[in-house]
Design an enzyme around this catalytic site. Sequence first.
Site, PDB file in Angstrom:
ATOM      1  N   ALA A 138      49.691  46.838  42.123  1.00 14.46           N
ATOM      2  CA  ALA A 138      48.294  47.198  42.374  1.00 14.46           C
ATOM      3  C   ALA A 138      47.381  45.977  42.380  1.00 14.46           C
ATOM      4  CB  ALA A 138      47.823  48.198  41.316  1.00 14.46           C
ATOM      5  N   CYS A 153      44.643  36.196  39.090  1.00 19.22           N
ATOM      6  CA  CYS A 153      45.778  37.062  38.747  1.00 19.22           C
ATOM      7  C   CYS A 153      47.093  36.496  39.279  1.00 19.22           C
ATOM      8  CB  CYS A 153      45.554  38.474  39.278  1.00 19.22           C
ATOM      9  SG  CYS A 153      45.336  38.575  41.066  1.00 19.22           S
TER      10      CYS A 153
END
Length: 455
Positions: A209, A50
């Site tokens: 998040a 990510c």
Amino acid sequence: MSLLVVGLNHRTAPTSLLEQASVSPADTPKVLHDLTAAAHVNEAVVLSTCNRTEFYAEVETFHGGVADISDQLSRICGIDLADLAAHLYVHHDARAVGHLFSVVCGLDSMLVGESQILGQVRGAYRAAQEAGGSGAALSGLFQAALRVGKRAHSETSIDAAGASIVAVGIQLAAVSLGVLAETPVAPLTEPAQPAQPPLAGARVLLIGAGAVGSLAAQTARRAGASDIVIANRTAARADRVAQLHGGRVVSLSDLPHEIMLADLVISSTGAAGLVVDQEMTAAGLAGRGGRPLVFLDLALPHDIDPGVRELAGVSLIDIETLRVALDGAQVAHDVEAVRGLVAAEVAGFLDRRRADRVAPTVVALRAHADSVVGAELARLRTRLPDLDSREWEQVQGAVRRVVDKLLHAPTVRVQQLAGAPGGDSYAEALRELFDLPREVPAVVSAPDLDLVEHS
């Protein structure tokens, strides 16, 4: 041939671009096939998380390899190379090795010391092996990197560094909120136990998040936060954090309203620009009734406008603030220890690589000499049939010692010179002078490429 890394990460690209550059496990085999089919790339490994997408490769030429990999990234992202280039970094040979070793130890992560990257690197290497993208060069590199990563996490406390950074940030926030009476100067060694949890009853707004955001939510909950609100560009990730740590999800468009309600705002996105500016903060202050507001900015680059410090009742704690607080603490010690470990391991790897690069030539030269000596001794034996066994052993020994002494200096010297600029040319000169075969002798063929597993 040389090692090359081309990629982009949370330091060089916004989250939106990182998502575009992401390579899924299902797409990895085709990407590796296309890359190794390019003119200048021999081997490749794709590391996509990510926070980064990186291509590790063994290439024929530096410029050709960079062009082939950059073109592949451009196609994956669907962005012209001219626009993508500003977000890319390139590391070559020694710097490529150092980069991978730093990555696998967690030194290059958004959350320093996180251990998840070790498993992600292992998975990338496994995928490359299964797809046929990794050969002897990258297998040696990645096996060494995985060993270095395990050393870093087993011999130091680097795993705790990220958690400690978040914990210190929350304690500093509690001081600003007036919950703790004084700044905790050594929270990582023997932290003082406050009369109540640092964030008892506090309302926390979490922006972002990812791995850092999830850890921040967990730490805030343990610190006594009564209400956690999560805002993230991707709702699914926000939902996962909310389910793991308790809380509710809001839209990024609700930030001004949520800032008005929050006591502590923790931001850790991968955005390229500011997420919360001074104007948004000022709008949120209007209905607070003078309650203090603390921002904890854990992002690089910054999420929170430094100008919010100019607003009455607002405090901002950022990475620079935390670095000062952590100076001399165990986290800083562990980070420096891992950096030293990485530097030593990089030097050792490069020494071994230089020796391996000339080993085929040295072995071929020795094999050629043994063949010549053997043939000449066989002819000599037929001409001297009257020598007894003891005399014949002395003749053989003398001939072999002469050859060994003649070859000693050039073989040692070529290994020493291999690390110098153009070092490969010395081995090439030996091959030309002695008319040595180009194929690699079996005794120096590729090592066992079995995957390095968790110990």
